[in-house]
Every structure is written in C-alpha cells, then in structure tokens.
Scaffold this active site. Structure first.
Site, short mmCIF file in Angstrom:
data_model
loop_
_atom_site.label_atom_id
_atom_site.label_comp_id
_atom_site.label_asym_id
_atom_site.label_seq_id
_atom_site.Cartn_x
_atom_site.Cartn_y
_atom_site.Cartn_z
N GLY A 160 -35.81 -30.15 7.71
CA GLY A 160 -35.65 -31.58 7.91
C GLY A 160 -36.22 -32.44 6.81
N GLU A 161 -37.43 -32.17 6.38
CA GLU A 161 -38.07 -33.05 5.40
C GLU A 161 -37.40 -32.97 4.03
OE1 GLU A 161 -41.78 -30.72 3.39
OE2 GLU A 161 -42.11 -31.43 5.42
N ASP A 162 -36.63 -31.91 3.79
CA ASP A 162 -35.94 -31.76 2.50
C ASP A 162 -34.58 -32.47 2.48
OD1 ASP A 162 -37.98 -30.28 1.47
OD2 ASP A 162 -36.92 -28.37 1.47
N THR A 163 -33.80 -32.31 3.54
CA THR A 163 -32.39 -32.74 3.45
C THR A 163 -31.86 -33.51 4.66
OG1 THR A 163 -31.55 -30.67 4.42
CG2 THR A 163 -31.89 -30.71 2.02
N GLY A 217 -41.16 -27.59 20.88
CA GLY A 217 -41.82 -27.10 22.08
C GLY A 217 -41.00 -25.97 22.65
N GLU A 256 -35.29 -19.67 13.62
CA GLU A 256 -33.86 -19.91 13.82
C GLU A 256 -33.04 -18.94 12.97
OE1 GLU A 256 -32.83 -23.97 13.10
OE2 GLU A 256 -34.19 -24.75 14.64
#
Length: 275
Positions: free
Chosen positions: A31-34, A62, A96
């Site tokens: 998330g923080e990258d793209t 969670g 994942e």
C-alpha cells in the site's frame, strides 16, 4: 545484504476446485508504495474494462480481515502481484503471496507478477531491498524461521512466473497492455495468459497504434487446436476494433497453413506477423 533460502513454499493446500469465481482479479500490493499511484490507476482501468477486481482499500488489519482477504484470493480467477521496493517488508503482503501460490497449485489460479520499478532478478534471488527485508524478518521472527523461509521461497517462485516489468516507460500505455491481456483471459478462459502473451498476441497489441498494419496468423500445418486458437485471436482483435474505432486502420488476414517441409521447418510451433 543478501538473503537466500532452500525452503519449499507452503503446506499442502486443498484440492477442491471452485465452479465459479466471485472476482476476475485479486490485486496484491504494498500500500505505501503504490496504493494512490500505480495500483490505483491499474484498479480503475480494470474496473472500467468491466473486470471484477478485488482491492484491499486500506482495511485495518486483524484476524477477521485476514480471513476475508484469503477468501477473496480463493474466489479470484487471476491474482496480480505488484512487486515494488518495499513489498517484502510487509508480512501481510508475504502472507497473501503464500496463499496466492497455494491457490495456483491447488486450483490452477493464474498468477502474474508486475515488477514495478524493481528488477525481477532482485526479487528472484532475494537481493537488494528484498534480501534486506527477509534478513530483518529473520531477526524479528527468530522463533518462526519456517514462516520466514516460506516467504523467501514464495518470492523466488513468483518472480519466476511470466510477468510484466515496468521500469522507465509510459505507465498509461503499460497499464493498457496489462488490462487488455487480462481482459482477453477473462473473456477466453480456454486460453492461458501465456498463450495470449505469445509473440502473436504481443505483436497484435503493439501493432494496433501504428498504422497501417496487416496481421496474419501462420501455422506450420492445421494441427489440432490451431484453427480454434487462430479464430480466438481473430475474435479478440475484432472485438478490439469494434470497441476502439480509432484503431481500425489495421487488417486481419485469414489464418494461413503452410504445408511444405521448408515452411514447416521455418514456422513450426511459432506465430509470426507480416507487415
């Protein structure tokens, strides 16, 4: 700092095969990258193409969310992995990834990596930021080295799959190509992405914006499945022409079958285009 592993990825997954899919595509990314850049644009392009796509829109992590994400992976036809600089630093991304590869093994799920401004060899051999992240995980998970080695093996395995490298290129054009290939797979499930991405299909996609062009399918002989596949290619290109009238300056010739020994030697098992 390099990191390596000889461990095998994953445990024995389920052998059940779903009859249908809830999603066409599951997006796995850091998330923080793209999230607000490349992956956001890719997700929008997929949705605009009518491709049902699952994306984790910043859900708080969670146990319940984890189960929901793993369920979405299992209910997806294709998983697209966006490898980026800080991907391996996220244990959620790695968990994942392991689940995605287990679905590939047990359900035949299509898995395609995107190497977004990272070298495939760095992911494959766990070098640079990927090796450093795994080394840090080894320190953080001293009592669970099996999981860390499973993550490393999953990274190497995924990086060996056919994918899309993106370093310094027009991202909008790059995303369009990815979406077109995935759309072809979704609408023609009997063709694998490897078949769609063979030299013929890549040539077809690359030729479309460059008028004038003539595309012809050439086979060594009308072997079983060749005519069906050629017809699928024709249908894909015809569909593109109808939905993209600005690109209708190219012509698709009927499939040609070459019977001579000389032609067979030259063209056997390959696809070519004629300008």
């Amino acid at each position: 700092m390099a990191w390596s592993t000889d461990a095998a990825a994953g445990s024995s997954p389920s052998s059940s095969i779903p009859i249908s899919y809830k999603y066409d595509v599951f997006l796995n990314f850091r998330g923080e990258d793209t999230r607000t850049t490349f992956t956001s644009h890719l997700y929008t392009a997929l949705r605009n193409k009518g491709i049902k796509t699952f994306i984790d829109n910043g859900l708080k992590r969670g146990e319940v969310i984890s189960r929901a994400l793993f369920k979405a992976i299992n209910e997806s036809r294709i998983s697209v992995i966006v490898f980026s600089e800080n991907y391996a630093a996220s244990t959620w991304c790695l968990d994942e990834l392991v689940e995605i590869l287990e679905c590939r093994e047990s359900k035949g799920q299509m898995v395609r990596p995107i190497f977004y401004k990272v070298k495939p060899s760095d992911v494959r051999h766990l070098r640079g930021a990927f090796g450093e992240a795994l080394a840090q995980h080894e320190l953080d998970f001293k009592h669970d080295t099996i999981t860390v080695r499973r993550w490393g093996a999953a990274l190497s395995e995924a990086a060996n799959l056919s994918g899309w490298p993106c370093m310094d290129q027009d991202e909008s054009r790059f995303i369009k190509r990815i979406v077109n290939e995935i759309a072809d797979q979704v609408s023609n499930p009997e063709l694998s992405l490897d078949e769609i991405r063979d030299p013929l299909m890549v040539t077809a996609i690359d030729l479309i914006p460059s008028p004038p062009s003539v595309l012809q399918v050439i086979w060594s002989r009308p072997a079983e499945g060749h005519l069906k596949r050629a017809n699928v290619v024709a249908e894909i290109l015809a569909t593109h022409a109808l939905s993209n009238p600005e690109d209708n300056h190219w012509i698709l010739k009927p499939p040609t079958f070459i019977e001579s020994n000389l032609a067979k030697e030259k063209y056997d098992s390959t696809s070519h285009y004629l300008p």
